[in-house]
Write a protein that holds these residues in place. Sequence first.
Motif, short mmCIF file in Angstrom:
data_model
loop_
_atom_site.label_atom_id
_atom_site.label_comp_id
_atom_site.label_asym_id
_atom_site.label_seq_id
_atom_site.Cartn_x
_atom_site.Cartn_y
_atom_site.Cartn_z
N UNK A 27 0.91 -1.26 0.08
CA UNK A 27 0.00 -0.12 -0.18
C UNK A 27 0.83 1.34 0.15
N UNK A 28 0.58 2.18 -0.74
CA UNK A 28 1.28 3.50 -0.88
C UNK A 28 0.64 4.31 0.08
N UNK A 29 1.17 4.87 1.22
CA UNK A 29 0.67 5.77 1.94
C UNK A 29 0.71 7.23 1.52
N UNK A 30 -0.50 7.87 1.66
CA UNK A 30 -0.73 9.22 1.27
C UNK A 30 -1.30 10.10 2.31
N UNK A 31 -0.31 11.28 2.26
CA UNK A 31 -0.80 12.36 3.43
C UNK A 31 -2.21 13.08 3.21
N UNK A 32 -3.08 13.15 3.97
CA UNK A 32 -4.22 14.14 3.48
C UNK A 32 -3.79 15.52 3.16
N UNK A 33 -4.27 16.05 2.25
CA UNK A 33 -4.02 17.31 1.85
C UNK A 33 -4.21 18.41 3.05
N UNK A 34 -3.23 19.28 2.95
CA UNK A 34 -3.00 20.07 4.44
C UNK A 34 -4.29 20.86 4.33
N UNK A 35 -4.94 21.34 3.39
CA UNK A 35 -6.20 22.04 3.32
C UNK A 35 -7.29 21.33 3.73
N UNK A 36 -7.43 20.11 3.65
CA UNK A 36 -8.47 19.26 4.16
C UNK A 36 -8.31 19.04 5.69
N UNK A 37 -6.91 19.08 6.05
CA UNK A 37 -6.75 18.58 7.50
C UNK A 37 -6.92 20.08 8.23
N UNK A 38 -6.80 21.12 7.72
CA UNK A 38 -6.95 22.54 8.12
C UNK A 38 -8.55 22.74 8.46
N UNK A 39 -9.42 21.96 7.84
CA UNK A 39 -10.89 22.42 8.09
C UNK A 39 -11.63 21.29 8.65
N UNK A 40 -10.86 20.05 8.95
CA UNK A 40 -11.28 19.26 9.57
C UNK A 40 -11.57 19.21 11.22
N UNK A 41 -12.83 18.68 11.31
CA UNK A 41 -13.03 18.83 13.06
C UNK A 41 -12.31 17.79 13.80
N UNK A 42 -11.82 18.17 15.07
CA UNK A 42 -11.06 17.05 15.83
C UNK A 42 -11.74 16.46 16.70
N UNK B 68 2.02 16.43 8.88
CA UNK B 68 0.83 16.30 8.11
C UNK B 68 0.67 17.79 7.59
N UNK B 69 0.89 18.75 8.53
CA UNK B 69 0.68 20.20 8.01
C UNK B 69 1.59 20.50 6.99
N UNK B 70 2.69 19.71 6.71
CA UNK B 70 3.76 20.18 5.51
C UNK B 70 3.55 19.03 4.59
N UNK B 71 2.39 18.18 4.36
CA UNK B 71 2.23 17.30 3.42
C UNK B 71 2.94 15.99 3.38
N UNK B 72 3.68 15.92 4.41
CA UNK B 72 4.43 14.58 4.67
C UNK B 72 3.65 13.43 5.40
N UNK B 73 3.98 12.18 4.95
CA UNK B 73 3.35 11.07 5.67
C UNK B 73 4.33 11.22 6.84
N UNK B 74 3.54 10.81 8.09
CA UNK B 74 4.05 10.77 9.53
C UNK B 74 4.79 9.42 9.52
N UNK B 75 6.04 9.51 10.04
CA UNK B 75 6.78 8.50 10.45
C UNK B 75 6.02 7.54 11.26
N UNK B 76 5.20 7.78 11.99
CA UNK B 76 4.24 6.76 12.83
C UNK B 76 2.92 6.11 12.02
N UNK B 77 3.07 6.45 10.51
CA UNK B 77 1.85 6.08 9.86
C UNK B 77 1.94 4.30 9.80
N UNK B 78 0.77 3.89 9.69
CA UNK B 78 0.49 2.49 9.54
C UNK B 78 0.13 2.32 8.08
N UNK B 79 0.55 0.98 7.77
CA UNK B 79 0.18 0.76 6.42
C UNK B 79 -1.00 -0.31 6.66
N UNK B 80 -2.31 -0.26 6.45
CA UNK B 80 -3.50 -0.73 6.90
C UNK B 80 -3.62 -2.21 6.34
N UNK B 81 -2.93 -2.40 5.25
CA UNK B 81 -2.58 -3.89 4.51
C UNK B 81 -1.80 -4.77 5.24
#
Length: 316
Positions: free
Chosen positions: A1-16, A300-313
């Motif tokens: 699986x290729x891990x992709x970070x969510x777009x910073x703009x999407x993260x910016x408007x997401x509820x926490x 994620x704010x800079x568009x990078x996949x975090x080092x702690x990301x999990x490959x769900x596959x």
Amino acid sequence: MHLVAPAPGLLARARLLVAPEVGEPVLRELGRIAGRPVERAAGSVPDGPYVYVGASLPDGLRGGRLVWFHSVNAGTDALLGSGPWPPDALLTRTVGRMGERIAQYVLAWVLAECQAVPEFAAQHARAEWRRIPSELVAGQTALVHGTGRIGSAVAGLLRGCGIRTVGVARGPRAVPPPGFDRVIGADADTEELGAARWVVAALPLTGATEGYFGARRFAAVRGASFVNVGRGATVDLEALGAALRAGTVRRAVLDVLPAEPAAPDADCWRLPRTVITSHSAGITADEDVVTDFGACWDELRTGRVPALAVDVDRGY
């Protein structure tokens, strides 16, 4: 699986959103890091994109626009095994100082065994005075199955005591990760199982690792002690019990079990020369959750996949 970070703009408007089990001090720190209000999850699908922090993802939230789930735990097998993972949702996990805690746990049991702590404790209870020779750890071999953050931390601490550390991964490594003298493939561990003084299990639970330590591997052991700090279901307890009774496995320390908590009448309590420690080797602290969420947020704010990301596959 290729891990992709969510777009910073999407993260910016997401509820926490946070789960009920997340304490108020952590909730306040997450809000400070994200610079936005933090809401307790209501259990229904939120309107619009959202970020969720918790130990599990309720079924009622799986149909929404989940952007990112940050697990407060290091292991994600229970989370991924509870239903299909929402498409395009990033999963990260909390590791914190867990590797350090688990490494000290393993070293404590290694040293306790070499210094005959269990035997001296039993002698004390009997008011018996008898000398027991100690055993030096330096020059002996620890075979660590799992070469990720936790396995590497365990190997590094053991190596600092002069123990030869051999890692077992999916395949051999020309350049071993930090802490290891060498790394071999999982299909070539028979010889090292026979040479090891300690066999340490630090594996995640996946389809490939379920029942990994079974009759074949335990039959290859020649007097090693076995320590499991990974996942309980990676070990066939019947096969372990047979090896303990046969003497091929000297002792066992199990911090994890296939079914937890173990009932008082469970067979695991009757395994010979075994100590069970109730999944306590690497308990996650609040500061671990805050630190790792913050690190993921910054990446994620800079568009990078975090080092702690999990490959769900893969499941890790």
